[in-house]
Each structure stands twice: as structure tokens, then as C-alpha cells.
Design a protein around this motif. Structure first.
Motif, short mmCIF file in Angstrom:
data_model
loop_
_atom_site.label_atom_id
_atom_site.label_comp_id
_atom_site.label_asym_id
_atom_site.label_seq_id
_atom_site.Cartn_x
_atom_site.Cartn_y
_atom_site.Cartn_z
N VAL A 1 0.84 -1.20 0.00
CA VAL A 1 0.00 0.00 0.00
C VAL A 1 0.87 1.24 0.00
CG1 VAL A 1 -1.63 1.34 1.40
CG2 VAL A 1 -2.00 -1.10 1.04
N LEU A 2 1.90 1.26 0.81
CA LEU A 2 2.75 2.45 0.92
C LEU A 2 3.47 2.77 -0.38
CD1 LEU A 2 4.33 1.99 4.46
CD2 LEU A 2 2.57 3.63 3.79
N PHE A 3 3.99 1.74 -1.03
CA PHE A 3 4.80 1.99 -2.23
C PHE A 3 3.97 2.17 -3.50
CE2 PHE A 3 8.00 -0.19 0.51
CZ PHE A 3 8.78 0.93 0.73
N THR A 4 2.72 1.83 -3.47
CA THR A 4 1.88 2.03 -4.65
C THR A 4 1.02 3.28 -4.55
OG1 THR A 4 0.15 0.61 -3.74
CG2 THR A 4 1.79 -0.43 -5.19
N THR A 5 1.07 3.96 -3.43
CA THR A 5 0.30 5.18 -3.25
C THR A 5 1.12 6.38 -3.72
OG1 THR A 5 -0.71 4.19 -1.31
CG2 THR A 5 -0.94 6.55 -1.54
N PRO A 6 0.54 7.20 -4.59
CA PRO A 6 1.27 8.40 -5.04
C PRO A 6 1.23 9.48 -3.97
CG PRO A 6 -0.86 8.28 -6.13
CD PRO A 6 -0.73 7.06 -5.28
#
Length: 125
Positions: free
Chosen positions: A21-26
């Protein structure tokens, strides 16, 4: 499945899900840092709640074990005493029943002999 495997799997899943979630959220760098801090706090809260519940379960199991250790022996002793008392109280009745059964068996044998005797007399006549 044992508890250790379950806990390891749960932890791994939480970490992997959080990272995905953290790395795919802009987000910007500062927003991402704040999100990571918030998620860390949230994960720690979940972990602490899980530990608390696990400790509660362990305490309940210990309480049940202690109750079983203290209650079960006295219950078994009382049960053995009740059975012994029952056997003592019913012993005279058992003896009387045994005598009655023997008398009935003897009477049945006597009747059988009488029937055989009557049959023999009838066949002779």
C-alpha cells in the motif's frame, strides 16, 4: 496449524500488505513518511492488542488448569465414596435378588421335570 506458524504468517502478511500500500500510493516524501509513521503506530496498536488477547487466553487456560487440579480430585473422591456407599447399601438387596433368582431357577427346573413326567405318563397311556 500451530499458533507460532499462524502468528508468523499474520505478521508477514501485515508487513507485506503495508509495504504494498505504501509503495503504490502516489504521495510526496513527507506525506509518505507521515503515512509510514501512522501505519507503524497502527501496527503497534494491533500488535499490543493481539498480545493482550493472547495473554488473556493464556491466563484463562491457566485458570482452567488450576481449577481442574483443585476440583477434579475432590470430585473424584466424592464420586468414589458415593459408589462405595451405593454398593454397601445395595449389597443386601443383591443377595436377596440372587436368592430369589436361584429359587426361580429351581422352580423352573421342578416345573420342567413335572412336565416331562406328565408327558411320559400320557405317552404310556
Amino acid at each position: 496449524m500451530n499458533a507460532k506458524t499462524f502468528i508468523i504468517g499474520l505478521g508477514t502478511g501485515l508487513i507485506a500488505g503495508t509495504a504494498a500500500v505504501l509503495f503504490t500510493t502516489p504521495q510526496s516524501g513527507k506525506e509518505l513518511q507521515q503515512t509510514i509513521k501512522d501505519r507503524k503506530i497502527s501496527a503497534n496498536e494491533v500488535k499490543d492488542e493481539f498480545k493482550g488477547r493472547l495473554q488473556s487466553i493464556k491466563d484463562s487456560i491457566d485458570m482452567i488448569k488450576n481449577e481442574a487440579k483443585t476440583t477434579l480430585p475432590s470430585t473424584m473422591a466424592a464420586l468414589k465414596e458415593s459408589v462405595a456407599t451405593f454398593q454397601e447399601e445395595t449389597a443386601p438387596n443383591q443377595e436377596r435378588l440372587k436368592l430369589h433368582l436361584e429359587e426361580l431357577q429351581k422352580a423352573a427346573n421342578d416345573i420342567s421335570v413335572e412336565i416331562d413326567t406328565l408327558k411320559k405318563r400320557q405317552t404310556k397311556e
